[in-house]
Scaffold this motif. Structure first.
Motif, short mmCIF file in Angstrom:
data_model
loop_
_atom_site.label_atom_id
_atom_site.label_comp_id
_atom_site.label_asym_id
_atom_site.label_seq_id
_atom_site.Cartn_x
_atom_site.Cartn_y
_atom_site.Cartn_z
N GLY A 108 0.27 -18.53 43.76
CA GLY A 108 -1.15 -18.54 44.09
C GLY A 108 -1.88 -17.34 43.53
O GLY A 108 -3.07 -17.19 43.74
N CYS A 109 -1.17 -16.50 42.77
CA CYS A 109 -1.84 -15.36 42.14
C CYS A 109 -2.86 -15.90 41.14
O CYS A 109 -2.80 -17.07 40.73
N ALA A 110 -3.75 -15.06 40.72
CA ALA A 110 -4.77 -15.47 39.76
C ALA A 110 -4.11 -15.88 38.44
O ALA A 110 -3.13 -15.25 38.02
N PRO A 111 -4.63 -16.92 37.79
CA PRO A 111 -4.07 -17.34 36.50
C PRO A 111 -3.99 -16.20 35.50
O PRO A 111 -3.03 -16.09 34.74
N GLU A 112 -5.00 -15.33 35.49
CA GLU A 112 -5.01 -14.20 34.56
C GLU A 112 -3.85 -13.26 34.83
O GLU A 112 -3.26 -12.70 33.90
N GLU A 113 -3.49 -13.07 36.10
CA GLU A 113 -2.37 -12.21 36.44
C GLU A 113 -1.06 -12.83 35.95
O GLU A 113 -0.19 -12.13 35.41
N LEU A 114 -0.90 -14.13 36.12
CA LEU A 114 0.29 -14.81 35.64
C LEU A 114 0.40 -14.68 34.13
O LEU A 114 1.46 -14.31 33.60
N LEU A 115 -0.67 -14.94 33.42
CA LEU A 115 -0.65 -14.85 31.96
C LEU A 115 -0.39 -13.42 31.49
O LEU A 115 0.39 -13.20 30.56
N ARG A 116 -1.01 -12.46 32.13
CA ARG A 116 -0.80 -11.05 31.78
C ARG A 116 0.68 -10.67 31.96
O ARG A 116 1.26 -10.00 31.12
N LEU A 133 8.74 -16.05 40.73
CA LEU A 133 7.65 -16.48 41.60
C LEU A 133 8.20 -16.69 43.00
O LEU A 133 9.31 -17.19 43.16
N THR A 134 7.42 -16.33 43.98
CA THR A 134 7.84 -16.55 45.36
C THR A 134 6.63 -16.91 46.21
O THR A 134 5.53 -16.44 45.96
N ALA A 135 6.87 -17.76 47.19
CA ALA A 135 5.80 -18.10 48.13
C ALA A 135 5.70 -17.02 49.20
O ALA A 135 4.73 -16.97 49.95
N ILE A 176 1.24 -24.13 36.91
CA ILE A 176 1.77 -23.11 35.99
C ILE A 176 1.84 -23.66 34.57
O ILE A 176 1.48 -22.95 33.61
N GLU A 177 2.28 -24.89 34.42
CA GLU A 177 2.32 -25.52 33.09
C GLU A 177 0.93 -25.53 32.47
O GLU A 177 0.77 -25.20 31.29
N ALA A 178 -0.07 -25.92 33.24
CA ALA A 178 -1.44 -25.98 32.72
C ALA A 178 -1.94 -24.60 32.30
O ALA A 178 -2.60 -24.46 31.27
#
Length: 119
Positions: free
Chosen positions: A103-111, A79-81, A15-17
């Protein structure tokens, strides 16, 4: 400004990255438990706190409630597992704006983070 709290070192590093890679976001720090998250939020007043649902020291719901008391402008992204409703209900009741499964897509996290910043 974004902060992260997750007791899973690998998840936290990923997540940091992802956050650091986005030029429009600034990572102000990360914590491994709820007390650390609360302290970090009080110190930095981040726009967004990305919190794991289950972590030591009371978990994401306890951290979210206290963060919102100390930093009312902070938006909580949970966030949840687990994709079960228990985590979602717990975090929404605690003040989370969004819930994502690890584990969601990085784009989804950023969005989701960008969307929370603009609320």
């Amino acid at each position: 400004m974004v902060m992260i709290a997750d007791d899973d070192a690998f998840a936290r590093a990923v997540i940091e990255a992802i956050v650091k890679r986005d030029e429009g976001l600034e990572l102000v720090g990360s914590a491994v438990d709820a007390p650390g998250a609360i302290e970090l939020a009080g110190e930095h007043q981040p726009d967004v706190a990305v919190l794991d649902w289950m972590m030591p020291g009371g978990g994401g719901p306890a951290a979210a409630r206290e963060i919102l008391l100390r930093s009312p402008g902070t938006k909580i992204v949970a966030l949840t597992a687990s994709d079960g409703q228990e985590a979602e209900i717990d975090m929404l009741r605690a003040g989370a704006r969004s819930i994502l499964v690890k584990g969601c897509a990085p784009e989804e996290l950023l969005r989701t983070i960008r969307s929370a910043v603009s609320l």
